[in-house]
Each structure stands twice: as structure tokens, then as C-alpha cells.
Enzyme design. Structure first.
Site, PDB file in Angstrom:
ATOM      1  N   CYS A  31       0.825  -1.217   0.000  1.00 39.48           N
ATOM      2  CA  CYS A  31       0.000   0.000   0.000  1.00 39.48           C
ATOM      3  C   CYS A  31       0.862   1.271   0.000  1.00 39.48           C
ATOM      4  O   CYS A  31       1.467   1.583  -1.005  1.00 39.48           O
ATOM      5  CB  CYS A  31      -1.013  -0.018   1.146  1.00 39.48           C
ATOM      6  SG  CYS A  31      -2.348   1.177   0.867  1.00 39.48           S
ATOM      7  N   HIS A  91      -3.965  -4.821   0.239  1.00 38.71           N
ATOM      8  CA  HIS A  91      -3.550  -5.215   1.593  1.00 38.71           C
ATOM      9  C   HIS A  91      -3.677  -6.723   1.770  1.00 38.71           C
ATOM     10  O   HIS A  91      -4.641  -7.203   2.376  1.00 38.71           O
ATOM     11  CB  HIS A  91      -4.403  -4.497   2.651  1.00 38.71           C
ATOM     12  CG  HIS A  91      -4.005  -3.081   2.902  1.00 38.71           C
ATOM     13  ND1 HIS A  91      -2.990  -2.741   3.786  1.00 38.71           N
ATOM     14  CD2 HIS A  91      -4.461  -1.918   2.390  1.00 38.71           C
ATOM     15  CE1 HIS A  91      -2.846  -1.418   3.808  1.00 38.71           C
ATOM     16  NE2 HIS A  91      -3.731  -0.900   2.972  1.00 38.71           N
ATOM     17  N   GLU A 100      -2.269  -8.627   3.796  1.00 37.39           N
ATOM     18  CA  GLU A 100      -2.263  -9.038   5.221  1.00 37.39           C
ATOM     19  C   GLU A 100      -3.687  -9.109   5.785  1.00 37.39           C
ATOM     20  O   GLU A 100      -3.942  -9.883   6.707  1.00 37.39           O
ATOM     21  CB  GLU A 100      -1.386  -8.089   6.050  1.00 37.39           C
ATOM     22  CG  GLU A 100      -1.996  -6.749   6.419  1.00 37.39           C
ATOM     23  CD  GLU A 100      -2.024  -5.745   5.270  1.00 37.39           C
ATOM     24  OE1 GLU A 100      -1.566  -6.087   4.156  1.00 37.39           O
ATOM     25  OE2 GLU A 100      -2.511  -4.615   5.492  1.00 37.39           O
TER      26      GLU A 100
END
Ligand code: MN
Length: 239
Positions: free
Chosen positions: A113, A215, A217
Site C-alpha cells: 500500500c 492489503h 495481510e
């Protein structure tokens, strides 16, 4: 429980929690969990002078950059325009030094990001300060759906590090950005794009350097391809 095998050390640069009255370093917990699952050892670092950024990279096996504020446009030769979000010049300084050290030392870098934007700027690239103002007609890249939910697909270049990690099939990703890469920094190539042409991943061909605009994660607990990105990246440089 004792682990005998030393895990690869992944340096993660923290951000600053600007909602608090005093300066606090912080890191969203979701960043460390897929790295732990992948067999890595996350080591958090704060804002450091350049020489210590270099040492932190030297003593790590890889570097992860995370999401956060906008990069100060002065860093890529532009002035702040309407639509620019908050900036953190101290974080810019640390992360740019960390990226330069990682590139100089040949250390693997995963930049998420804000991280993809830092990577691009570190190599001389520029950014759109605010997509809705500067590229009207693009998709909504600031989704309001939950963090784990995909909101737009990306197409992936077949001969890329990203494709080696998660395959080249079209991939639905989440989207929490109002900026994106504009001109590319030296040596970088685009390896994923959104349907509107917005850059979603960049790489340095032949090197373990990857930036993604989404993202992973936040998707990794439920999406095997998101976890595979961390698994393959960490496995690529096991100690
Ligand atoms: Mn997006």
C-alpha cells in the site's frame, strides 16, 4: 516451546499513531500474523537516522513496508495539491532510507500500500496525490467493505515475481488507497493493474522486490492466495 531453527528476520517499519497526543509508534497486528504463519520472525523498527536504517537492514533478512499516510509530495518534486492526505516526513525519511539500504544490499523487499508508493518514490517515480481528482472515472479504490473483502480484480503479468508467488489468474483484491503510482521509478515494471489501468503492483525484474497496492495481510487469514504471497516471499530467502 523452543524453536531450534532460526527464522528469517523480517524488519517491519512501524508507523506513528497520530490520533494520540504524544508520539506513539504503532503497527497493525495483521501485518505480523501472515509472516509468522509463513515461518518468518517479524522485528519491528521505529523511526531511525539513516545510518541505523542501514544497520537494521544489514541485520535483517528482508524488509516489509506497510500502509499509512501519503508520501510528502516534496519527495517526488511536486507541491501539495487539494486532495492530499496527511503526511509524516519522519516516516518518509526512515522508510526511504530503509528502501535504499535494502536495494543497495540486495535484500528482499515487500512493500504494501503506502509501501509501493515509497518504493516508487525511492527510485525516482511520482504519485497521483488523489486519484478521484487527478484521474476522474477510475474505480472506487477506497472501499467501504470490510478489510478482508475483495472489491476489484487485478490482472497479473505472467512472467513476474507476483505470478510466481500467487499465480497469474485474475485476482480479486481489497482496495484502501486514494493515491497510486504515476510515473515509474528507475528499473521498475508494472506487474498488476486494476481494470481502470491503475497500477496495483510493481517489481524490479530479477530481484526479490515487490510492491502491491492492496492489503494482502488483511485477506491472508481467509484467502489462500493472499497467504501464499507471504509464504513464497519468506520461503525465498530462508536462512
Ligand atoms: Mn485498488
Amino acid at each position: 516451546m523452543e524453536e531450534r531453527q532460526l527464522r528469517p528476520r523480517i524488519a517491519i517499519v512501524c508507523g506513528q499513531n497520530s490520533a494520540l497526543a504524544t508520539e506513539h509508534l504503532w503497527l497493525k497486528r495483521a501485518y505480523q500474523e501472515p509472516i509468522v504463519r509463513a515461518g518468518g520472525l517479524p522485528l519491528l523498527i521505529g523511526y531511525l537516522p539513516d545510518a541505523l536504517c542501514q544497520q537494521a537492514v544489514t541485520q535483517s533478512d528482508a524488509v516489509l513496508l506497510t500502509g499509512g499516510e501519503d508520501v510528502d509530495p516534496l519527495r517526488y518534486g511536486a507541491y501539495p495539491q487539494r486532495g492530499l492526505g496527511s503526511v509524516d516526513p519522519k516516516r518518509d525519511a526512515t522508510e526511504l532510507a530503509v528502501v535504499r539500504a535494502a536495494l543497495a544490499q540486495g535484500k528482499p523487499l515487500l512493500a504494501i500500500c503506502r509501501g509501493i508508493q515509497v518504493l516508487n518514490v525511492a527510485l525516482g517515480g511520482t504519485l497521483y496525490q488523489d486519484l478521484p481528482r487527478e484521474r476522474p472515472g477510475t474505480l472506487l479504490h477506497s472501499q467501504t467493505a470490510p478489510r478482508w473483502a475483495a472489491s476489484h480484480p487485478v490482472s497479473i503479468a505472467p512472467e513476474s515475481l507476483l505470478a510466481r508467488l500467487i499465480g497469474a489468474d485474475p485476482y480479486p483484491v481489497n482496495s484502501f488507497h486514494h493515491q497510486s503510482c504515476r510515473s515509474l521509478g528507475e528499473g521498475l515494471v508494472v506487474t498488476a493493474t486494476a481494470p481502470d489501468g491503475v497500477v496495483e503492483a510493481i517489481e524490479l525484474p530479477g530481484r526479490p522486490v515487490l510492491g502491491v497496492q492492496w492489503h494482502p495481510e488483511d485477506m491472508a487469514a481467509d484467502d489462500p492466495r493472499a497467504q501464499a504471497l507471504f509464504d513464497g516471499w519468506v520461503a525465498g530467502f530462508s536462512r
